[in-house]
Design an enzyme around this catalytic site. Structure first.
Site, mmCIF file in Angstrom:
data_model
loop_
_atom_site.group_PDB
_atom_site.id
_atom_site.type_symbol
_atom_site.label_atom_id
_atom_site.label_comp_id
_atom_site.label_asym_id
_atom_site.label_seq_id
_atom_site.Cartn_x
_atom_site.Cartn_y
_atom_site.Cartn_z
ATOM 1 N N ASP A 1 54.541 116.760 11.956
ATOM 2 C CA ASP A 1 55.339 116.245 12.962
ATOM 3 C C ASP A 1 56.078 114.918 12.895
ATOM 4 O OD1 ASP A 1 55.057 119.177 13.306
ATOM 5 O OD2 ASP A 1 53.141 119.028 14.470
ATOM 6 N N ASP B 1 58.541 130.518 13.939
ATOM 7 C CA ASP B 1 58.306 130.171 14.986
ATOM 8 C C ASP B 1 57.977 131.916 16.210
ATOM 9 O OD1 ASP B 1 57.503 127.250 14.178
ATOM 10 O OD2 ASP B 1 59.464 127.371 14.971
#
Length: 259
Positions: free
Chosen positions: A12, A131
């Site tokens: 990330d 998500d």
């Protein structure tokens, strides 16, 4: 594609550095993307995923130079997501050495982009980043899970299972399924969410969000994950890739490489 369960560290990235937090907030630095990528290749990772977690929120394209630097040092499959809005964005990343592009928010805004990318480059190059979280605040969906965008910061009210089905018909080759409720908490993958998506689609699923122990990865594989992805536990040394592979093999799953 091999039947082996793939182990995928996730980078990330924000402002050129790998970061990790809890539920996508309270981020802390975890290192340089290229250096971590090289270390993960040596540790036996089957693939790598690079998510530019601030690209969509900041309204910009993915950091191509940073991506190219990682790709140059990674001989294993490498997927990138964040800020990919159209075929042209995907083209730039594939030209930079990326193997797959992962699309999330742009597909919610305009689902046709999935078909366009799949038709241009092939389904094997396209990942849907889904998500999802349990519904709240008066939102109701058939599955009890909704899709979120912009790093989990925006509710859509879209049913997660229905969206997975729709995306599969539009040509996505894989689904990267992240539980926003479990992300960074390290108490296990959301197996209920994973099973719901597994029952709905035939495409490979990568389980993401919640890994805290070696056994959590095995549980995800048993729930139908074709690949298991994690960040914090790998970045900070809590779990070793070889130990995950050993546990999966002992549980009867095929794994790649030595461990």
């Amino acid at each position: 594609m091999s039947n082996a369960v793939r182990i995928i560290p996730c980078l990330d990235v924000a402002e050129g550095r790998v970061v990790k937090g809890i539920n996508f907030v309270h981020l802390r630095d975890a290192g340089d993307p290229a250096e971590l990528a090289v270390a993960y290749v040596a540790a036996g990772a089957d693939e790598l995923t690079f998510l530019d977690i601030s690209a969509t929120t900041e309204g910009r394209a993915t950091m191509v130079e940073t991506v190219a630097n990682v790709a140059a040092n990674v001989p294993i499959p490498f997927a990138v997501g964040g800020g990919i809005r159209n075929v042209e964005d995907a083209q730039r990343l594939l030209d930079a050495g990326v193997d797959k592009v992962s699309v999330n928010s742009a597909a919610i805004d305009r689902p046709e982009v999935l078909t366009e990318i799949a038709e241009r480059f092939g389904s094997e190059k396209l990942v849907l980043a889904l998500d999802a979280r349990r519904v709240s605040d008066g939102i109701s969906t058939p599955s009890g899970f909704e899709v979120t965008t912009h790093g989990g910061s925006r509710s859509t009210g879209i049913d997660a299972v229905g969206w997975a089905k729709d995306a599969a018909t539009r040509g996505v080759g894989e689904i990267l399924l992240t539980s926003m409720d479990a992300d960074g908490v390290q108490e296990g993958f959301d197996l209920e969410l994973l099973r719901a998506i597994r029952e709905a689609v035939d495409v490979p699923i990568t389980a993401s969000g919640g890994a805290g122990t070696v056994e959590h990865f095995v549980e995800a594989a048993k729930a139908g994950a074709n690949a298991v992805l994690a960040a914090s536990v790998f970045h900070f040394g809590k779990v070793q890739i070889k130990d995950v592979k050993r546990a999966l093999a002992q549980a009867g799953f095929e794994v790649a490489g030595d461990f």
